[in-house]
Each structure stands twice: as structure tokens, then as C-alpha cells.
Design an enzyme around this catalytic site. Structure first.
Site, short mmCIF file in Angstrom:
data_model
loop_
_atom_site.label_atom_id
_atom_site.label_comp_id
_atom_site.label_asym_id
_atom_site.label_seq_id
_atom_site.Cartn_x
_atom_site.Cartn_y
_atom_site.Cartn_z
N ASP A 223 -7.53 -7.80 0.52
CA ASP A 223 -6.58 -7.97 1.62
C ASP A 223 -7.28 -7.57 2.91
O ASP A 223 -8.19 -6.74 2.90
CB ASP A 223 -5.34 -7.08 1.43
CG ASP A 223 -5.60 -5.65 1.88
OD1 ASP A 223 -5.28 -5.33 3.04
OD2 ASP A 223 -6.15 -4.86 1.10
N ASP B 202 0.85 -1.18 0.00
CA ASP B 202 0.00 0.00 0.00
C ASP B 202 0.90 1.24 0.00
O ASP B 202 2.11 1.14 0.19
CB ASP B 202 -0.96 -0.02 1.18
CG ASP B 202 -0.25 -0.07 2.52
OD1 ASP B 202 0.95 0.27 2.58
OD2 ASP B 202 -0.89 -0.44 3.52
N GLY C 56 -0.84 5.90 2.54
CA GLY C 56 -1.88 6.92 2.71
C GLY C 56 -2.85 6.60 3.82
O GLY C 56 -3.13 7.45 4.67
N PHE C 57 -3.36 5.38 3.86
CA PHE C 57 -4.37 5.03 4.86
C PHE C 57 -3.82 5.19 6.27
O PHE C 57 -4.49 5.72 7.16
CB PHE C 57 -4.86 3.60 4.64
CG PHE C 57 -5.89 3.17 5.64
CD1 PHE C 57 -7.22 3.56 5.51
CD2 PHE C 57 -5.55 2.39 6.73
CE1 PHE C 57 -8.17 3.17 6.44
CE2 PHE C 57 -6.49 2.00 7.67
CZ PHE C 57 -7.80 2.40 7.52
N CYS D 55 -6.08 -28.36 11.83
CA CYS D 55 -7.26 -29.23 11.86
C CYS D 55 -6.89 -30.70 11.69
O CYS D 55 -7.60 -31.58 12.20
CB CYS D 55 -8.24 -28.80 10.78
SG CYS D 55 -9.04 -27.21 11.14
#
Length: 382
Positions: free
Chosen positions: A268, A93, A96-97, A311
Site C-alpha cells: 500500500d 492499519d 500506530g504509525f 489516456c
């Protein structure tokens, strides 16, 4: 990077991303889910363990890797692939976020964002150009433009100004990316909040600049699910069909299904890993909260339909025991399972599209969860 579209089923798309890397050619089958490796690691996992869950591409975080360890140390190793020993594709990324989530610690201007380093308090500056330079040093196979993630709620006027600035930053990102001679892929990010007309203007502006793929940003930031679905249904059919479509930061298993129903190829989210560390485990028919006392003496596997290491080898009682004792292995086994659940879900989605029975898959998926199928407002494109 090349995108190959093989088949559609309604709005759902089956294809792949093809990358030429020094180690050879790598394919990422789509729709794809990308585990998040914020600091150059999927928390608690070795690259081999992540790969064993079925993951073909990871997400790295430009902002955090810039602050620690920094560009100089990254360059000394080669790039992020060498640093973390994951030699398959990586998307980063733009930072910015994370910058915009700092709230009062940051100041947005036309040039970029000034903010207070959350680690040591120093004032630093991130611009579209700087983001492109950092991602170049990271060796990202898919680079994201630097944009402003429009918050929710936002007025029409604020969302419009934010989107227009993101478009100007997109041009600057493209220019610096090209100046660096970066031969990898660059994705644009569609903004505009919950306003359809702004999303349209954003997409048209990005297409005019020209990108290798298009992300839908500014969703999953607190808006009602109906708004997310409405925006996706509106904008996805307008994205060039020969380019991959990426829904950023999403999400729950049902969000992935709903995204694919509306034409998304890539996702994502930290949810499978973060939830795993908190004992919140995804299974075929819903959720297992392993901290619940009813699992203390439950000798059944977590999910009889799952083929993951956890599992195949351990019981719910053992996972409950590890969690109660605060053992690191508990978080690791939970993470292995949740990541495998997400990859199995994506594989089932891809197979259903190939078999042209995706609508039936959606009905079966929600029936297992005991939930109704959310309405699809747009007519399917067959």
C-alpha cells in the site's frame, strides 16, 4: 480470509486472498496493490472509479477515522464499508504509525500511547485493545495489530526494546481481537529496524502467537534502499509460506517490483494518489511531470500503452491546462491514471509469475525505465 498460493517464480509468489462477505465471495489477486483511503475515501475518487482502475481491496486509516468521524457515527452506518459504499475487502492499519509520527506530541508507555489530538488539542490514549475495538467497529476485513513503528535511525538497543514491546502489544492485540469475537483476519507486524537478528526474534514471537498474515513494518521510513532489500531478503523466506506477506507503506513502482522479487504479496502507498495531485504521473517508460511547459501543446495521450479513462480520452496538453488552471478535474484524471498504472503493473507482475518469466519481466521493466536491475543477494528459491 483464506490465502491460496498458486505458483512461484524464483522468490515471487502468485496467489490470492479469498474473503467471505455479506455481499458474497471476493478474491484479491496477489501480488496486490492497495490504494489508500485515509479518511474513508481515495482522494477525489468514487468507489466505482477506484474499482474501474482494477483495485480489489482498499486501505483505511484507523487513527484518522477514529478521530473523525469517530466510532459512534461509524456504528450508526453499520461499518466503514457502508459508510463509504465500498463493499469489497478493506484492510485497516492499527493507528500506530500515525501516532508515532506525532513526535513530541505523544508519550509511549507499556500501556499504550498518550498523545495530543492534532485536530482539537485534547489528550487522548490509544492502546492495543482500543485499536482492536476501533477496527472491529470499522468492520475491517484485515485488522493490523497495534505496534510501535521503530524509527530510522535507531540504535540496536532502542530497536530491541521497541520490538520487544511491539511483541507484548501483539499478544494484547490478539487477546482483545479474540475477546471481541472478530471473525475477520488479524495480521502481525514484524519489527526490528535494520537489524536482522531482531527481525528474526520478532517473527518467531509473532508466529508463536499465531496470525493470519505477516506484515513487514518499519521499512520505507528513511533507511537506504539497500537496507530495505537486505531485510526483505533475510526475513521473507522465514515467514510461513501459507500466509500472505505485506510490505507496509511501499512504494514507488520499482519498490513494488523489488518487493515481489523478494517474496512480498501485498503493498500500500499514498504515492500514486499524492503524486497525481502534484502532476507527477507514472507511465510505461518512467515519469511525466505534467507541469513542465513542454506539454502545453502536446496532443499525444499521457501513455499510449495505458487503457485508463484519462489516456483513452485526453491529451497531455489538456492535463497541463487543467493543472495550470487549478481545476479539480485535473487532479481526478491524474489520479485515475496513476491508480490504473499501479494496477496494470501488478497485473503484469502476476502474469509474468504465472508464465514463469518473472526474471525476464524485471529486466524488461528496468530497461523501459533506463535503469539497471538492482542486485538480488539471496539465491532464488526455485
Amino acid at each position: 480470509m483464506k490465502y491460496e498460493l498458486d505458483k512461484t517464480s524464483g522468490n515471487a509468489r502468485r496467489g490470492r486472498l479469498v474473503f467471505e462477505r455479506p455481499q458474497g465471495t471476493f478474491s484479491v489477486e496477489t501480488p496486490a496493490f492497495m490504494p489508500v483511503g485515509t479518511y474513508g475515501t481515495v482522494k477525489g475518487m468514487t468507489p466505482e472509479e477506484v474499482r474501474a482502475t482494477g483495485a480489489e481491496i482498499l486501505l483505511g486509516n484507523t487513527f484518522h477515522l477514529w478521530l473523525r468521524p469517530g466510532q459512534e457515527i461509524m456504528r450508526k452506518h453499520g461499518d466503514l464499508h457502508d459508510f463509504m459504499q465500498w463493499h469489497r475487502p478493506i484492510l485497516t492499519d492499527s493507528g500506530g504509525f500515525q501516532v508515532f509520527s506525532l513526535g513530541k506530541l505523544r508519550k509511549i508507555t507499556e500501556e499504550g500511547v498518550k498523545f495530543q489530538n492534532p485536530i482539537n488539542g485534547e489528550r487522548i490514549f490509544l492502546s492495543p485493545e482500543k485499536s482492536m475495538e476501533i477496527q472491529y467497529d470499522l468492520g475491517s476485513d484485515i485488522v493490523m495489530i497495534f505496534d510501535e513503528c521503530t524509527p530510522y535511525p535507531a540504535t540496536f538497543d532502542y530497536a530491541k526494546k521497541s520490538m520487544e514491546m511491539s511483541l507484548r502489544w501483539a499478544k494484547r492485540s490478539r487477546a482483545r481481537f479474540d475477546e471481541l469475537g472478530n471473525k475477520n483476519a488479524l495480521f502481525g507486524i514484524i519489527q526490528g529496524g535494520v537489524f536482522e537478528e531482531l527481525r528474526k526474534v520478532s517473527l518467531e514471537g509473532l508466529v508463536n502467537i499465531g496470525f493470519d498474515g505477516y506484515a513487514v513494518g518499519g521499512l520505507a521510513v528513511g533507511e537506504p534502499k539497500e537496507d530495505m532489500h537486505r531485510i526483505l531478503e533475510y526475513i521473507c523466506p522465514q515467514i510461513p509460506a501459507d500466509k500472505p506477506r505485506y510490505l507496509m507503506g511501499v512504494g514507488k513502482p520499482e519498490d513494488l517490483v523489488e518487493g515481489v522479487r523478494r517474496g512480498i504479496d501485498m503493498f500500500d502507498c499514498v504515492m500514486p494518489t499524492r503524486n497525481a495531485r502534484n502532476g507527477h504521473l507514472f507511465v510505461t517508460d518512467g515519469i511525466v511531470k505534467i507541469r513542465n511547459a513542454k506539454y502545453r501543446d502536446d496532443t499525444s495521450p499521457l501513455d499510449p500503452e495505458c487503457d485508463c479513462y484519462t489516456c483513452k480520452n485526453y491529451t497531455k496538453a489538456y492535463l497541463y491546462h487543467l493543472d495550470k488552471c487549478g481545476e479539480i478535474l485535473g487532479a481526478r484524471l491524474n489520479t485515475i491514471h496513476n491508480l490504473r498504472y499501479y494496477q496494470r503493473l501488478m497485473a503484469e507482475i502476476r502474469q509474468a509469475i504465472e508464465d514463469d518469466r518473472f526474471d525476464d519481466f524485471v529486466v524488461e521493466f528496468y530497461a523501459r525505465m533506463g535503469k539497471p536491475v538492482p542486485p538480488l543477494q539471496l539465491a532464488d528459491k526455485s
